[in-house]
Every structure is written in structure tokens, then in C-alpha cells.
Design a protein around this motif. Structure first.
Motif, PDB file in Angstrom:
ATOM      1  N   THR A 111       0.763  -1.288   0.033  1.00 14.76           N
ATOM      2  CA  THR A 111      -0.013   0.102   0.054  1.00 14.76           C
ATOM      3  C   THR A 111       0.843   1.314   0.084  1.00 14.76           C
ATOM      4  OG1 THR A 111      -0.300  -0.219   2.367  1.00 14.76           O
ATOM      5  CG2 THR A 111      -1.988  -0.912   1.118  1.00 14.76           C
ATOM      6  N   VAL A 112       2.302   0.935   0.460  1.00 15.77           N
ATOM      7  CA  VAL A 112       3.187   2.329   0.298  1.00 15.77           C
ATOM      8  C   VAL A 112       4.382   1.619  -0.614  1.00 15.77           C
ATOM      9  CG1 VAL A 112       2.558   3.512   2.060  1.00 15.77           C
ATOM     10  CG2 VAL A 112       4.066   1.732   2.581  1.00 15.77           C
TER      11      VAL A 112
ATOM     12  N   SER B 275     -13.537   6.199   5.016  1.00 22.19           N
ATOM     13  CA  SER B 275     -12.794   7.582   5.530  1.00 22.19           C
ATOM     14  C   SER B 275     -12.851   7.594   6.898  1.00 22.19           C
ATOM     15  CB  SER B 275     -13.931   8.616   4.696  1.00 22.19           C
ATOM     16  OG  SER B 275     -14.284   8.333   3.587  1.00 22.19           O
ATOM     17  N   ARG B 276     -13.532   6.977   7.632  1.00 25.76           N
ATOM     18  CA  ARG B 276     -13.417   7.297   9.246  1.00 25.76           C
ATOM     19  C   ARG B 276     -12.404   6.423   9.729  1.00 25.76           C
ATOM     20  NH1 ARG B 276     -19.101   7.368   8.585  1.00 25.76           N
ATOM     21  NH2 ARG B 276     -19.249   5.222   8.873  1.00 25.76           N
ATOM     22  N   MET B 277     -11.729   5.650   9.020  1.00 25.48           N
ATOM     23  CA  MET B 277     -10.516   4.759   9.833  1.00 25.48           C
ATOM     24  C   MET B 277      -9.515   5.576   9.952  1.00 25.48           C
ATOM     25  SD  MET B 277     -11.296   1.459   9.527  1.00 25.48           S
ATOM     26  CE  MET B 277     -13.168   1.858   9.903  1.00 25.48           C
ATOM     27  N   THR B 278      -9.089   5.559  11.468  1.00 27.38           N
ATOM     28  CA  THR B 278      -8.010   6.695  11.900  1.00 27.38           C
ATOM     29  C   THR B 278      -6.594   6.595  11.193  1.00 27.38           C
ATOM     30  OG1 THR B 278      -7.568   5.340  13.844  1.00 27.38           O
ATOM     31  CG2 THR B 278      -9.072   7.159  13.893  1.00 27.38           C
ATOM     32  N   GLN B 279      -6.484   5.107  10.760  1.00 22.29           N
ATOM     33  CA  GLN B 279      -4.917   4.713  10.354  1.00 22.29           C
ATOM     34  C   GLN B 279      -5.064   5.520   8.848  1.00 22.29           C
ATOM     35  OE1 GLN B 279      -3.237   1.073  10.164  1.00 22.29           O
ATOM     36  NE2 GLN B 279      -2.858   0.814  12.453  1.00 22.29           N
ATOM     37  N   PHE B 280      -6.063   5.484   8.328  1.00 22.64           N
ATOM     38  CA  PHE B 280      -6.106   6.026   6.797  1.00 22.64           C
ATOM     39  C   PHE B 280      -5.835   7.450   6.928  1.00 22.64           C
ATOM     40  CE2 PHE B 280      -8.697   8.178   3.631  1.00 22.64           C
ATOM     41  CZ  PHE B 280      -7.832   8.010   2.445  1.00 22.64           C
ATOM     42  N   LYS B 281      -6.770   7.988   7.961  1.00 25.32           N
ATOM     43  CA  LYS B 281      -6.765   9.684   8.275  1.00 25.32           C
ATOM     44  C   LYS B 281      -5.179  10.193   8.348  1.00 25.32           C
ATOM     45  CE  LYS B 281     -10.713  10.047  10.686  1.00 25.32           C
ATOM     46  NZ  LYS B 281     -11.760  10.447  11.409  1.00 25.32           N
ATOM     47  N   SER B 282      -4.498   9.375   9.379  1.00 20.44           N
ATOM     48  CA  SER B 282      -3.346   9.855   9.757  1.00 20.44           C
ATOM     49  C   SER B 282      -2.185   9.495   8.601  1.00 20.44           C
ATOM     50  CB  SER B 282      -2.827   9.034  11.081  1.00 20.44           C
ATOM     51  OG  SER B 282      -2.432   7.841  10.893  1.00 20.44           O
TER      52      SER B 282
ATOM     53  N   LEU C 227      -4.053   2.299   0.553  1.00 20.79           N
ATOM     54  CA  LEU C 227      -4.231   2.876   1.785  1.00 20.79           C
ATOM     55  C   LEU C 227      -5.775   2.980   2.258  1.00 20.79           C
ATOM     56  CD1 LEU C 227      -1.843   5.939   2.704  1.00 20.79           C
ATOM     57  CD2 LEU C 227      -1.748   3.392   3.603  1.00 20.79           C
ATOM     58  N   PHE C 228      -6.451   3.398   1.336  1.00 19.11           N
ATOM     59  CA  PHE C 228      -7.916   3.548   1.693  1.00 19.11           C
ATOM     60  C   PHE C 228      -8.617   2.271   1.674  1.00 19.11           C
ATOM     61  CE2 PHE C 228     -11.941   4.917   0.020  1.00 19.11           C
ATOM     62  CZ  PHE C 228     -12.668   5.719   1.054  1.00 19.11           C
ATOM     63  N   THR C 229      -8.285   1.309   0.722  1.00 17.43           N
ATOM     64  CA  THR C 229      -9.144   0.168   0.689  1.00 17.43           C
ATOM     65  C   THR C 229      -8.512  -1.063   1.571  1.00 17.43           C
ATOM     66  OG1 THR C 229      -7.938  -0.527  -1.203  1.00 17.43           O
ATOM     67  CG2 THR C 229     -10.222   0.528  -1.564  1.00 17.43           C
ATOM     68  N   TYR C 230      -7.215  -0.507   2.267  1.00 20.12           N
ATOM     69  CA  TYR C 230      -6.700  -1.770   2.880  1.00 20.12           C
ATOM     70  C   TYR C 230      -7.316  -2.627   4.056  1.00 20.12           C
ATOM     71  CZ  TYR C 230      -2.887  -2.488   6.686  1.00 20.12           C
ATOM     72  OH  TYR C 230      -2.118  -2.962   7.826  1.00 20.12           O
ATOM     73  N   PRO C 231      -8.283  -1.918   4.860  1.00 19.57           N
ATOM     74  CA  PRO C 231      -8.899  -2.707   5.903  1.00 19.57           C
ATOM     75  C   PRO C 231      -9.905  -3.500   5.231  1.00 19.57           C
ATOM     76  CG  PRO C 231      -9.186  -0.086   6.088  1.00 19.57           C
ATOM     77  CD  PRO C 231      -8.680  -0.344   4.816  1.00 19.57           C
ATOM     78  N   ILE C 232     -10.302  -3.318   3.950  1.00 20.96           N
ATOM     79  CA  ILE C 232     -11.075  -4.337   3.085  1.00 20.96           C
ATOM     80  C   ILE C 232     -10.166  -5.607   2.930  1.00 20.96           C
ATOM     81  CG2 ILE C 232     -12.718  -4.967   1.227  1.00 20.96           C
ATOM     82  CD1 ILE C 232     -13.184  -2.007   0.981  1.00 20.96           C
ATOM     83  N   LEU C 233      -9.087  -5.448   2.491  1.00 16.66           N
ATOM     84  CA  LEU C 233      -8.232  -6.503   2.163  1.00 16.66           C
ATOM     85  C   LEU C 233      -7.969  -7.348   3.874  1.00 16.66           C
ATOM     86  CD1 LEU C 233      -6.228  -8.241   0.637  1.00 16.66           C
ATOM     87  CD2 LEU C 233      -4.354  -6.531   0.921  1.00 16.66           C
ATOM     88  N   MET C 234      -7.851  -6.552   4.765  1.00 11.79           N
ATOM     89  CA  MET C 234      -7.601  -7.275   6.255  1.00 11.79           C
ATOM     90  C   MET C 234      -8.940  -8.001   6.411  1.00 11.79           C
ATOM     91  SD  MET C 234      -6.458  -5.351   9.586  1.00 11.79           S
ATOM     92  CE  MET C 234      -6.875  -6.034  11.276  1.00 11.79           C
ATOM     93  N   ALA C 235     -10.295  -7.351   6.045  1.00 12.71           N
ATOM     94  CA  ALA C 235     -11.211  -8.036   6.531  1.00 12.71           C
ATOM     95  C   ALA C 235     -11.413  -9.469   5.552  1.00 12.71           C
ATOM     96  CB  ALA C 235     -12.494  -7.258   6.087  1.00 12.71           C
TER      97      ALA C 235
END
Ligand code: TYM
Length: 329
Positions: free
Chosen positions: A48-49, A105-112, A124-132
Motif C-alpha cells: 500500500t506504500v 474514510s473514518r478509519m483513523t489509520q487512513f486519516k493519519s 491505503l484507503f481500501t486496506y481494511p477491506i483486504l484485512m477483512a
């Protein structure tokens, strides 16, 4: 045997540190005797980076060797690399179509990490979906992680419940996060108001599992404390000392209250010196095992076998989900 399905993962970016160890890896090891455990090196998350390809490959094997060095037993747990099982990416797309831009958009890790910039990578934005997808692909019951992943686990649960509601209650097993009582959030040594992290610029902010005694000593002796001079567990007013006590307690299995008594009347320097010994002695056997296994053929055999076994579990789950969605022929 409680026989729950356990899944978790660690990103192969940089050297894994005491926070990863005390928040996550210690749980991985403790859970493997009684449960059906799957532990992943989540290489697709790390791109993602931007990553240097050669370094990434090395970091994947470093984390794999550290998994084994801290005590994961390939006879008890499946250990594998995420990109070796294509179902993660496939399920990720299906889940992407069942999540909302608002919740991401509300994920704090994405925001920071994105700091509101339009040039932030979409991954970086869709990262939590891959984790799910990682979690749901294995009908996981329990996800042992540190506190910083709580929001991602909640999102995973929300997506699973949403899909179940629409496509059938038994489409996904709805997982629970599991967090350590002590060690779920180890703080940075130089700034104990922030979590210890792999990506922080200051090397002295963390202790990596492969650090030598000199580095461990330097980082601990320089750790930020306060001017109050009493050794007391009080995360709000004394975050630095409380963090050192937490690390000490978690590594030695000593309740923090006992440590307060042990160091009653002692100076911060005494606590720090004693902690240097505790950390060095705790990491020495891990480093020995790491050195034995990191460049062995056995490591690659374990990972190959792991991805085969993980793939066999993932395949019917993915088929079930595709079937519920009406995908394919
Ligand atoms: P990662 O690679 O950042 O961290 C690995 C694990 O270490 C925990 N952790 C900490 N625990 C206590 N104190 C700290 N300072 C600290 N820093 C990190 C993390 O909570 C994590 O458990 N998104 C995940 C990787 C992942 C994953 C998954 C985890 C991808 N897919 C599926 C569980 C299930 C991450 O970036 O962890």
C-alpha cells in the motif's frame, strides 16, 4: 482443545518490534496449543506504500523466521505468505463491493497516513477491506491483535454482518478481536504518547526483536520519562514510566503492582538498567533461533506447505461466497 479458528497477520515492513511481539506474537504462540491457528505474513498489505522489491522479499522471510523464532510451531500452526493464496485478493474485491466509502474514510489509520492528500494511494484507503478478506476467508473466530487494529476488526465485523444479512446468515463467520491485558499498546520510547511503530523515523523510538545489546541499552536509557521521580504505574500522568513498567511486566510475567513494590524508592536509572537486562535476556533466545532458521531451506519448505494448507481451507469458503453472490457458472 477449544478448537476455534484463529487468524492473524503481520506486515513485512521493517524489523518487527517489542510492540508487535507483546501485542500480537505472544498471543499467537499462546493460542496455538488449543486452537486451529493460521498466521500470515501480509505482504500485499505492505505494498500500500512503495516497497523496494528486494527488501520486501527479505522482510517477508525475516518475519517468517521471527514467527518461528518466537515459538510458532509449524506442526501446530499454519504459517504462510498472503500473496501465495490468491483468494485474499478475490474476496477483497467482493467485500469492496459491499463496503462504503464513508466507513473507510473514518478509519483513523487512513486519516493519519493519508493526511487528507489527494495523492494518497487508493490501497491505503481500501486496506481494511483486504484485512477483512484475510480474516473472513478462513471462517475465523478469533483475531489476536494489538489495540491499534480494533477499528479494522470492527469494520470487518460490520461487513460480515451486512453480507450475512443480505446473502444468508451463514455466508461468513463473524470474528472477534482478542487483545492482551498488558501489552496491547506498547508506546514509543522517545514519545510515550504515541504507539511504538515500525515506520517512525527515530530508531530509538522502538526496540526491534533483532536489535543488539548496545542498541537496546541506548534506546532504553534514553527513553522519555518525567521529572516526578517515583516509579508508579499511571499512564495518564506518567506515560513513559508506565510504558517501561508494562514492557517489564509483559516480558517477565510480573504484575505491574509487584514491580512498583520491587522498585519502590529506586531511581529511574535503576529501573532502566534492570529493563535493559530483561529485554536483552528475553530477546537472546529469539535471536539465536532466528539465526538458525532464517537462511535454511526448512523455512521455505514450511512456507510452501503453509500456503498449500491455507489454500485448501480458503478455497471452499471462497466458493461458498461466490455461490451466494451468484458469481461464475
Ligand atoms: P502490523 O504489521 O502493523 O502489526 C502487527 C501486529 O502488531 C500489533 N502492534 C502492536 N501491539 C502493541 N503495541 C504496539 N505498539 C503495536 N504495534 C503493532 C498490531 O496490532 C498487529 O496485531 N493490519 C495489520 C496486519 C493485518 C492483519 C490482517 C492482522 C493484515 N491482515 C488480518 C490481523 C488479521 C497490521 O498492519 O499489523
Amino acid at each position: 482443545m477449544s478448537d476455534k479458528r484463529v487468524f492473524s497477520g503481520v506486515q513485512p515492513t521493517g524489523n518487527i518490534h517489542l510492540g508487535n511481539y507483546l501485542g500480537a506474537l505472544k498471543q499467537f504462540v499462546a493460542l496455538q496449543d488449543e486452537n486451529d491457528c493460521i498466521y500470515c505474513i501480509v505482504d500485499m498489505h505492505s505494498i500500500t506504500v512503495p516497497q523496494d522489491p528486494e527488501e520486501l522479499k527479505n522482510h517477508i522471510l525475516d518475519v517468517a523466521a521471527l514467527y518461528l523464532a518466537v515459538g510458532l510451531d509449524p506442526e501446530k500452526s499454519i504459517v504462510f505468505v498472503q500473496s501465495e493464496v490468491s483468494g485474499h485478493a478475490e474476496l477483497s474485491w467482493i467485500l469492496t463491493c459491499n463496503s462504503y466509502t464513508g466507513e473507510l474514510s473514518r478509519m483513523t489509520q487512513f486519516k493519519s497516513k493519508s493526511r487528507g492528500q489527494e495523492s494518497a494511494p487508493t490501497g491505503l484507503f481500501t486496506y481494511p477491506i483486504l484485512m477483512a478478506a484475510d480474516i473472513l476467508l478462513y471462517d475465523t473466530d478469533i483475531v489476536p491483535v494489538g489495540n491499534d487494529q480494533k477499528q479494522h476488526i470492527e469494520l470487518c465485523r460490520d461487513i460480515a454482518l451486512r453480507v450475512n444479512h443480505k446473502y444468508g446468515e451463514d455466508t461468513f463467520v463473524v470474528p472477534e478481536g482478542q487483545y492482551m491485558k498488558e501489552g496491547a499498546r506498547i508506546m514509543a520510547l522517545d514519545d510515550p504518547t504515541n504507539k511504538m511503530s515500525k515506520s517512525a523515523e527515530n530508531e530509538m523510538s522502538r526496540i526491534s526483536l533483532l536489535d543488539d545489546e548496545k542498541k537496546i541499552k541506548k534506546a532504553i536509557m534514553r527513553a522519555t520519562t518525567d521529572s516526578d521521580m517515583t516509579i508508579r504505574f499511571d499512564p495518564e500522568n506518567k506515560p513513559g514510566i508506565s510504558n517501561l513498567l508494562t514492557i517489564y511486566g509483559a516480558l517477565t510475567g510480573t504484575p505491574v503492582a509487584e514491580l512498583e513494590t520491587k522498585f519502590d524508592g529506586a531511581g529511574y536509572g535503576d529501573l532502566k538498567k534492570s529493563l535493559v537486562t530483561v529485554v536483552t535476556e528475553s530477546l537472546a533466545p529469539i535471536q539465536d533461533r532466528f539465526n538458525q532458521i532464517r537462511y535454511s531451506d526448512e523455512l521455505l519448505d514450511i512456507l510452501r506447505d503453509g500456503s498449500k494448507r491455507a489454500g485448501e481451507i480458503a478455497e471452499p469458503v471462497l466458493e461458498r461466497v461466490k455461490d451466494r453472490f451468484g458469481l461464475g457458472i
